[in-house]
Motif scaffolding. Structure first.
Motif, PDB file in Angstrom:
ATOM      1  N   ALA A 195       0.937  -1.148   0.015  1.00 44.00           N
ATOM      2  CA  ALA A 195       0.077  -0.041   0.007  1.00 44.00           C
ATOM      3  C   ALA A 195       0.797   1.335  -0.050  1.00 44.00           C
ATOM      4  CB  ALA A 195      -0.750  -0.128   1.087  1.00 44.00           C
ATOM      5  N   ASP A 196       2.110   1.096  -0.270  1.00 46.98           N
ATOM      6  CA  ASP A 196       3.064   2.340  -0.162  1.00 46.98           C
ATOM      7  C   ASP A 196       2.813   3.096  -1.367  1.00 46.98           C
ATOM      8  OD1 ASP A 196       5.171   3.831   0.634  1.00 46.98           O
ATOM      9  OD2 ASP A 196       6.721   2.536  -0.075  1.00 46.98           O
ATOM     10  N   LYS A 197       3.288   4.328  -1.233  1.00 50.40           N
ATOM     11  CA  LYS A 197       2.773   5.287  -2.227  1.00 50.40           C
ATOM     12  C   LYS A 197       3.930   5.285  -3.437  1.00 50.40           C
ATOM     13  CE  LYS A 197      -0.331   8.269  -0.178  1.00 50.40           C
ATOM     14  NZ  LYS A 197      -0.729   9.620   0.421  1.00 50.40           N
ATOM     15  N   ASN A 198       5.059   4.745  -2.786  1.00 48.55           N
ATOM     16  CA  ASN A 198       6.273   4.700  -3.688  1.00 48.55           C
ATOM     17  C   ASN A 198       6.402   3.654  -4.508  1.00 48.55           C
ATOM     18  OD1 ASN A 198       8.906   4.891  -4.832  1.00 48.55           O
ATOM     19  ND2 ASN A 198       9.796   4.831  -2.733  1.00 48.55           N
ATOM     20  N   GLU A 199       6.681   3.749  -5.803  1.00 49.14           N
ATOM     21  CA  GLU A 199       6.535   2.670  -6.913  1.00 49.14           C
ATOM     22  C   GLU A 199       7.608   1.694  -6.437  1.00 49.14           C
ATOM     23  OE1 GLU A 199       5.262   0.589  -9.976  1.00 49.14           O
ATOM     24  OE2 GLU A 199       4.443   2.469  -9.157  1.00 49.14           O
ATOM     25  N   ARG A 200       8.742   1.991  -6.094  1.00 44.51           N
ATOM     26  CA  ARG A 200       9.864   1.006  -5.750  1.00 44.51           C
ATOM     27  C   ARG A 200       9.427   0.211  -4.442  1.00 44.51           C
ATOM     28  NH1 ARG A 200      15.491   3.570  -5.102  1.00 44.51           N
ATOM     29  NH2 ARG A 200      16.172   1.463  -5.164  1.00 44.51           N
ATOM     30  N   SER A 214       7.613  -5.046  -2.383  1.00 46.15           N
ATOM     31  CA  SER A 214       6.473  -5.850  -2.059  1.00 46.15           C
ATOM     32  C   SER A 214       6.005  -6.974  -2.969  1.00 46.15           C
ATOM     33  CB  SER A 214       5.301  -4.951  -1.651  1.00 46.15           C
ATOM     34  OG  SER A 214       4.353  -5.791  -1.032  1.00 46.15           O
ATOM     35  N   ARG A 215       5.929  -6.750  -4.236  1.00 49.98           N
ATOM     36  CA  ARG A 215       5.281  -7.626  -5.167  1.00 49.98           C
ATOM     37  C   ARG A 215       6.154  -8.730  -5.345  1.00 49.98           C
ATOM     38  NH1 ARG A 215       1.593  -7.308  -9.919  1.00 49.98           N
ATOM     39  NH2 ARG A 215       1.404  -5.200  -9.476  1.00 49.98           N
ATOM     40  N   SER A 216       7.522  -8.415  -5.626  1.00 44.46           N
ATOM     41  CA  SER A 216       8.315  -9.496  -5.728  1.00 44.46           C
ATOM     42  C   SER A 216       8.690 -10.289  -4.656  1.00 44.46           C
ATOM     43  CB  SER A 216       9.560  -9.018  -6.251  1.00 44.46           C
ATOM     44  OG  SER A 216      10.486  -8.242  -5.499  1.00 44.46           O
ATOM     45  N   LEU A 217       8.569  -9.698  -3.453  1.00 47.72           N
ATOM     46  CA  LEU A 217       8.992 -10.557  -2.008  1.00 47.72           C
ATOM     47  C   LEU A 217       7.546 -11.376  -1.788  1.00 47.72           C
ATOM     48  CD1 LEU A 217      10.880  -8.102   0.078  1.00 47.72           C
ATOM     49  CD2 LEU A 217      11.640 -10.013  -0.993  1.00 47.72           C
TER      50      LEU A 217
END
Length: 159
Positions: free
Chosen positions: A58-63, A68-71
Protein backbone atom coordinates in the motif's frame (compact mmCIF):
# COMPACT_ATOMS: atom_id res chain seq x y z
CA UNK A 1 -2.75 -6.14 -4.92
CA UNK A 2 -2.79 -5.59 -1.14
CA UNK A 3 -6.11 -7.36 -0.76
CA UNK A 4 -4.97 -10.48 -2.60
CA UNK A 5 -1.79 -10.71 -0.54
CA UNK A 6 -3.80 -10.16 2.66
CA UNK A 7 -6.33 -12.88 1.77
CA UNK A 8 -3.49 -15.30 1.05
CA UNK A 9 -1.84 -14.45 4.38
CA UNK A 10 -5.08 -14.90 6.32
CA UNK A 11 -5.83 -18.22 4.61
CA UNK A 12 -2.32 -19.51 5.33
CA UNK A 13 -2.53 -18.38 8.96
CA UNK A 14 -5.85 -20.15 9.43
CA UNK A 15 -4.44 -23.41 8.12
CA UNK A 16 -1.30 -23.09 10.25
CA UNK A 17 -3.48 -22.65 13.35
CA UNK A 18 -5.09 -26.03 12.63
CA UNK A 19 -1.78 -27.69 13.52
CA UNK A 20 -0.55 -25.46 16.35
CA UNK A 21 -1.13 -27.40 19.62
CA UNK A 22 -2.17 -24.39 21.76
CA UNK A 23 -4.57 -23.06 19.16
CA UNK A 24 -8.34 -23.32 19.70
CA UNK A 25 -8.56 -24.62 16.10
CA UNK A 26 -6.15 -27.54 16.71
CA UNK A 27 -7.50 -30.62 14.91
CA UNK A 28 -5.66 -33.33 16.88
CA UNK A 29 -6.63 -32.69 20.53
CA UNK A 30 -5.53 -36.10 21.82
CA UNK A 31 -1.89 -35.88 20.76
CA UNK A 32 0.90 -33.39 20.30
CA UNK A 33 3.68 -34.01 17.83
CA UNK A 34 6.66 -31.72 17.48
CA UNK A 35 6.53 -32.07 13.70
CA UNK A 36 3.06 -30.51 13.57
CA UNK A 37 4.14 -27.75 15.91
CA UNK A 38 7.29 -27.00 13.88
CA UNK A 39 5.40 -27.08 10.57
CA UNK A 40 2.73 -24.73 11.91
CA UNK A 41 5.41 -22.29 13.10
CA UNK A 42 6.94 -22.14 9.61
CA UNK A 43 3.54 -21.76 7.98
CA UNK A 44 2.59 -18.98 10.42
CA UNK A 45 5.94 -17.27 9.78
CA UNK A 46 5.32 -17.12 6.03
CA UNK A 47 1.78 -15.85 6.65
CA UNK A 48 3.16 -13.12 8.91
CA UNK A 49 5.59 -12.12 6.18
CA UNK A 50 2.67 -11.85 3.78
CA UNK A 51 0.83 -9.57 6.23
CA UNK A 52 3.88 -7.29 6.29
CA UNK A 53 4.15 -7.34 2.49
CA UNK A 54 0.44 -6.50 2.21
CA UNK A 55 1.10 -3.38 4.25
CA UNK A 56 4.16 -2.57 2.15
CA UNK A 57 2.16 -2.95 -1.06
CA UNK A 58 0.00 0.00 0.00
CA UNK A 59 3.08 2.23 -0.14
CA UNK A 60 2.86 5.30 -2.37
CA UNK A 61 6.39 4.79 -3.62
CA UNK A 62 6.58 2.68 -6.79
CA UNK A 63 9.80 1.00 -5.69
CA UNK A 64 8.19 -0.07 -2.40
CA UNK A 65 5.22 -1.59 -4.21
CA UNK A 66 7.46 -3.44 -6.65
CA UNK A 67 9.60 -4.75 -3.80
CA UNK A 68 6.45 -5.90 -2.05
CA UNK A 69 5.22 -7.53 -5.25
CA UNK A 70 8.40 -9.52 -5.82
CA UNK A 71 8.83 -10.56 -2.18
CA UNK A 72 5.17 -11.56 -1.96
CA UNK A 73 5.49 -13.67 -5.09
CA UNK A 74 8.50 -15.45 -3.61
CA UNK A 75 6.82 -15.96 -0.21
CA UNK A 76 3.56 -17.26 -1.68
CA UNK A 77 5.53 -19.72 -3.80
CA UNK A 78 7.24 -21.01 -0.66
CA UNK A 79 3.89 -21.08 1.14
CA UNK A 80 2.54 -23.32 -1.61
CA UNK A 81 5.62 -25.55 -1.43
CA UNK A 82 5.41 -25.89 2.35
CA UNK A 83 1.81 -27.13 2.00
CA UNK A 84 2.68 -29.85 -0.51
CA UNK A 85 3.92 -32.41 2.08
CA UNK A 86 0.59 -32.39 3.98
CA UNK A 87 -1.26 -32.77 0.66
CA UNK A 88 0.88 -35.76 -0.27
CA UNK A 89 0.49 -37.25 3.22
CA UNK A 90 -3.29 -36.87 3.10
CA UNK A 91 -3.55 -38.30 -0.41
CA UNK A 92 -1.50 -41.36 0.49
CA UNK A 93 -3.32 -41.89 3.80
CA UNK A 94 -6.89 -41.40 2.63
CA UNK A 95 -6.79 -43.75 -0.39
CA UNK A 96 -9.94 -42.15 -1.79
CA UNK A 97 -11.90 -42.32 1.48
CA UNK A 98 -13.44 -39.37 3.26
CA UNK A 99 -11.59 -40.08 6.51
CA UNK A 100 -8.88 -42.36 7.81
CA UNK A 101 -7.10 -43.15 11.04
CA UNK A 102 -3.33 -42.99 11.07
CA UNK A 103 -1.14 -44.27 13.90
CA UNK A 104 2.02 -42.26 14.57
CA UNK A 105 4.19 -43.12 17.59
CA UNK A 106 1.34 -44.78 19.42
CA UNK A 107 -1.06 -41.89 18.80
CA UNK A 108 -4.07 -42.37 16.57
CA UNK A 109 -4.93 -39.42 14.35
CA UNK A 110 -8.18 -39.14 12.46
CA UNK A 111 -7.71 -37.23 9.25
CA UNK A 112 -10.41 -36.22 6.82
CA UNK A 113 -10.65 -35.04 3.28
CA UNK A 114 -11.57 -31.55 4.53
CA UNK A 115 -7.97 -30.92 5.58
CA UNK A 116 -6.77 -32.28 2.25
CA UNK A 117 -8.99 -29.86 0.37
CA UNK A 118 -7.93 -26.96 2.59
CA UNK A 119 -4.24 -27.63 1.92
CA UNK A 120 -4.88 -28.19 -1.76
CA UNK A 121 -6.85 -24.95 -1.96
CA UNK A 122 -4.03 -23.08 -0.21
CA UNK A 123 -1.47 -24.51 -2.64
CA UNK A 124 -3.59 -23.48 -5.63
CA UNK A 125 -4.38 -20.02 -4.22
CA UNK A 126 -0.75 -19.43 -3.28
CA UNK A 127 0.61 -20.36 -6.66
CA UNK A 128 -2.11 -18.45 -8.52
CA UNK A 129 -1.30 -15.39 -6.41
CA UNK A 130 2.41 -15.80 -7.10
CA UNK A 131 1.73 -16.14 -10.82
CA UNK A 132 -0.52 -13.10 -10.84
CA UNK A 133 2.01 -11.04 -8.89
CA UNK A 134 4.82 -12.09 -11.21
CA UNK A 135 3.02 -11.77 -14.53
CA UNK A 136 0.72 -8.89 -13.60
CA UNK A 137 3.42 -6.27 -14.06
CA UNK A 138 4.55 -7.76 -17.36
CA UNK A 139 0.96 -7.81 -18.63
CA UNK A 140 0.57 -4.10 -17.92
CA UNK A 141 3.83 -3.37 -19.73
CA UNK A 142 2.66 -5.32 -22.78
CA UNK A 143 -0.68 -3.53 -22.84
CA UNK A 144 1.12 -0.17 -22.88
CA UNK A 145 3.26 -1.32 -25.82
CA UNK A 146 0.17 -2.49 -27.71
CA UNK A 147 -1.65 0.81 -27.15
CA UNK A 148 -2.55 2.44 -30.48
CA UNK A 149 -0.48 5.48 -31.37
CA UNK A 150 -2.07 8.87 -31.78
CA UNK A 151 -1.70 9.75 -35.49
CA UNK A 152 -1.94 13.51 -34.87
CA UNK A 153 1.15 13.40 -32.67
CA UNK A 154 3.24 12.11 -35.55
CA UNK A 155 1.92 14.29 -38.39
CA UNK A 156 4.71 16.13 -40.07
CA UNK A 157 7.50 14.17 -38.41
CA UNK A 158 9.92 12.37 -40.68
CA UNK A 159 8.61 13.91 -43.89
Amino acid sequence: MSFIILVNAFFGLTISLLYYPDSPLYIFPTARLEEFWLWSKYAAFFSALLFIFALLSADKNERGRELSRSLSAFTTTIQGLINLPPVILYITSLHGALSAQVMVRGNIFTISSRELFLHLALVIVSWMTATWLTLGKQGRGLSELARPMDPEAYLGEGI
